[in-house]
Design an enzyme around this catalytic site. Structure first.
Site, PDB file in Angstrom:
ATOM      1  N   ASP A 203       4.217  44.879 -54.034  1.00 15.61           N
ATOM      2  CA  ASP A 203       3.154  44.252 -53.037  1.00 15.61           C
ATOM      3  C   ASP A 203       2.751  42.973 -53.416  1.00 15.61           C
ATOM      4  OD1 ASP A 203       1.690  44.681 -50.451  1.00 15.61           O
ATOM      5  OD2 ASP A 203      -0.040  44.761 -51.907  1.00 15.61           O
ATOM      6  N   HIS A 284      -4.321  43.600 -47.023  1.00 16.37           N
ATOM      7  CA  HIS A 284      -4.346  42.418 -46.063  1.00 16.37           C
ATOM      8  C   HIS A 284      -3.590  41.536 -46.511  1.00 16.37           C
ATOM      9  CE1 HIS A 284      -7.777  43.933 -43.959  1.00 16.37           C
ATOM     10  NE2 HIS A 284      -8.368  44.418 -44.883  1.00 16.37           N
ATOM     11  N   ARG A 285      -2.789  41.870 -47.722  1.00 16.12           N
ATOM     12  CA  ARG A 285      -1.767  40.703 -48.271  1.00 16.12           C
ATOM     13  C   ARG A 285      -0.520  40.592 -47.369  1.00 16.12           C
ATOM     14  NH1 ARG A 285      -1.883  43.662 -53.356  1.00 16.12           N
ATOM     15  NH2 ARG A 285      -3.275  42.888 -55.035  1.00 16.12           N
ATOM     16  N   ALA A 286      -0.336  41.205 -46.620  1.00 15.58           N
ATOM     17  CA  ALA A 286       0.819  41.232 -45.379  1.00 15.58           C
ATOM     18  C   ALA A 286       0.441  40.049 -44.459  1.00 15.58           C
ATOM     19  CB  ALA A 286       1.271  42.422 -44.656  1.00 15.58           C
TER      20      ALA A 286
END
Length: 686
Positions: A203, A284-286
């Protein structure tokens, strides 16, 4: 280590095809805030070649002159101690320019090499405990490249995660306490056939792309021609592609200058968040990766603002490894829904309607944002067609099935010395002492007499402490004698070789016990997947035992075979034990460092012998031989409740007798449940 080459590097623009991979790398070159890229692909698809070629295209940056950590003189908040002190004393920092480095992290790197350690020369000559920087120091404001990242040891992964999360490497070891900036772009390459990547690290990669070999005959022929030309004259080949390389370098530099001026309309931000919500992306990294990637795409295209097609490309790269929940989830949320989601959102937004992609007559994909085929042109300026590949399959860690269900006792195993035997293998389950230099340091000891191998891993802190009590030499330096030398004691987790020996006879088919056993094995396989164990499956019925699945880490394949397993016939228990011993011996000859574990799931009522007329006696003798071979075991008794198991109430069941002969743990499962069996095996393997 920083990559150093004696000759030219294969040109980035000379790589045939693989446009998605090249685009993902260029996006990170334009905006490091994207967060790196994970490249998954089969062997021989140019993954490492393209990454190393990118190093020649990376632009120059300003660094503090002489700084070991390449500090940014324009960012006083992220300076190392030396630069912060110099800035306070002089009021300014000297600046020099150099290219962005590509630092490669080898799989066999030690903890000292990655994080840094005590400066041995300063300690010996001057008695000072100075810090010697490691690879995380060199990687600050650089690209950290990890080939075969899925094979990286767990303790190194933990250090990478800590540094990637905070942008700071903190070292507390060997009497040294030190912290320095370590903000880097991670680029990882891997072959999924060799095992999946730990989800926490996966991730951390902003983008992910899956590459495959080209199936177009013309492209494959062109790959051969270019490779032959490169092998015969690398310098001449690089010179031939010099103009194309300069063009790509120019595009990167222009895009970097244009990036701060590139706008992203509010409608595009809402589109990004809508995509993330529709695909139920965790965290929320995406969203942030899509934001940065779409801006970089627009800058590469020379656009003043982000357009829908930039968001589409960013979404395909940022979501590929974030949509799947676990290693056994075969149904991935279809990225094919992306167009529908975007069209629906844009139709309700006050922006120009989204223009779908179309395929030109030359095979190149076109869109309102331009032709992505321009990224890396072939000979004569012809764009290499982009192959729209299916969404890559990326695994994420599933729920741990090893929690103990209520009322199910853990098996009591005989004390084992397996963890005390030094092993050099790697895994994620069983801690073991190791003689390699890649484990975690847990202490020190006096080296074994005349052992050269011991002296290759000196514990400098313990050695210096042992010598510190004596009077220093005339020059004030520390004098170390032979008797002061200490070597490290290291411990690391090693993998298990788990072979399930499953009774598939008719007696297992009653009362749905076979179905319960299948469910249990699937849970065990999932746990084995997460711990990087190798798993095999032997089934016995009728008059033979069959190796259904050779030991592998591809547990999805194991799940397919297990699903097709049926019951029926007699119970050739001794055949199953004999085959398991044969497989264990073969696999342990290949990898002596693994920890073997046999899981026998049976009711113990063998009725077919191999060479005698006493099936139970033959099975007990084979069980004793397995025990003498050093193979750990666990027996799960699936005998039905109420069935007269023996002639005497005080005699042990056949399955328990086999467990005693094996020296194995034993668990009676009157009402077999998958979670209960999984808990037993997870405890035994740990």
């Amino acid at each position: 280590m920083a990559l150093k080459r004696l000759g030219p590097c294969y040109p980035f623009s000379a790589v045939v095809g693989q446009e998605r991979m090249k685009l993902a790398l260029l996006i990170n070159a334009v905006d490091p805030g994207v967060g790196g890229v994970l490249i998954k692909g089969e062997r021989g698809t140019g993954k490492s070649t393209v990454v190393r070629a990118l190093a020649e295209l990376l632009p120059e940056i300003e660094v503090s002159a002489g700084c070991r950590f390449s500090c940014d003189p324009a960012d006083p908040r992220r300076l190392c101690e030396d630069c912060a002190r110099a800035l306070e004393e002089k009021g300014m920092l000297e600046v020099e320019r150099r290219k962005v480095r590509l630092i490669e992290l080898p799989l066999n790197a030690t903890e000292d090499r990655l994080a840094g350690t005590i400066d041995l020369e300063a300690a010996l000559r001057e008695g000072r405990r100075d810090f010697q920087p490691g690879l995380l120091a060199l990687a600050n404001r650089a690209v950290l490249y990890i080939d075969e990242v899925n094979l990286l040891d767990d303790h190194l992964v933990d250090m990478l995660l800590d540094a990637a999360a905070s942008g700071v490497n903190v070292v507390e070891r060997e009497g040294v306490s030190f912290a320095h900036p370590s903000s880097f772009i991670m680029i990882g390459t891997m072959n999924p056939e060799e095992g999946e990547l730990r989800p926490q690290l996966e991730d951390r990669f902003g983008l992910c792309v899956e590459v495959r070999g080209e199936f177009d005959g013309g492209l494959r022929a062109e790959i051969i021609r270019r490779r032959r030309a490169w092998d015969s004259d690398p310098v001449g080949f690089a010179e031939t592609w010099k103009r194309e390389e300069e063009e790509v370098r120019r595009r990167i530099e222009e895009a970097r200058r244009a990036l701060p001026l590139t706008e992203i309309p509010e409608a595009m931000i809402e589109l990004i968040t809508c995509i993330a919500v529709e695909f139920e992306v965790s965290g929320h990294r995406a969203d942030l990766a899509m934001l940065h990637a779409s801006l970089a795409c627009a800058a590469l295209e020379g656009k003043a603002a982000v357009e829908p097609e930039h968001v589409r490309m960013a979404a395909e790269l940022a979501l590929a490894h974030r949509l799947r929940k676990g290693p056994f989830d075969r149904e991935m949320k279809d990225l094919g829904r992306l167009s529908h989601i975007m069209e629906k959102k844009l139709a309700s937004s006050p922006v120009t309607a989204f223009a779908p992609q179309s395929e030109g007559s030359d095979g190149t994909l076109h869109s309102a944002a331009g032709s992505w085929g321009k990224v890396g042109e072939g000979e004569g300026g012809h764009a290499v067609p982009i192959t729209r590949e299916p969404a890559p399959v990326a695994a994420a860690q599933a729920e741990n099935p090893a929690a103990k269900p209520d009322g199910i006792p853990s098996p009591v195993l005989e004390p084992s010395s397996a963890g005390r035997v030094p092993r050099n293998g790697s895994g994620r389950r069983s801690p073991s002492l190791t003689e390699s230099r890649t484990g975690r340091s847990v202490g020190s000891r006096i080296p074994r007499t005349e052992s050269e191998e011991d002296l290759r891993d000196i514990a400098f802190d313990a050695t210096i402490r042992a010598a510190a009590g004596r009077v220093r030499g005339e020059d004030g330096g520390l004098q170390i004698r032979k008797e002061d030398i200490r070597t490290r004691i290291r411990k690391r987790k090693v993998g298990n070789l788990i072979i399930f020996v499953l009774d598939a006879s008719a007696s297992m088919g009653a009362a749905a016990r076979m179905q319960a056993a299948k469910e249990a094995v699937m849970l065990l396989l999932r746990d084995a997947y997460q711990k990087r164990d190798r798993v095999g499956l032997i089934a016995f019925k009728d008059d033979r035992a069959t190796l259904v699945l050779s030991p592998t880490s591809s547990v999805q394949l194991a799940g397919i075979y297990l699903k097709e397993l049926s019951t029926g016939g007699a119970t050739p228990l001794s055949h199953g034990l004999a085959l398991s011993m044969q497989v264990f011996r073969r696999e342990m000859q290949r990898d002596p460092e693994t920890l073997p574990l046999m899981v026998l799931i049976t009711d113990g009522f063998g009725n077919v012998a191999m060479r005698s007329d006493d099936p139970l006696g033959e099975s007990l003798e084979l069980a004793r031989q397995i025990r003498e071979s050093g193979i750990r075991g666990l027996v799960l008794d699936t005998g039905r409740e109420g069935l007269p198991l023996t002639n005497s109430r005080h005699q042990p069941t056949p399955a328990r007798r086999i467990a005693e002969a094996l020296g194995a743990g034993y668990q009676r499962l009157l009402q077999p449940r998958g979670e209960a069996i999984a808990s037993c095996v997870a405890s035994a393997a740990s």
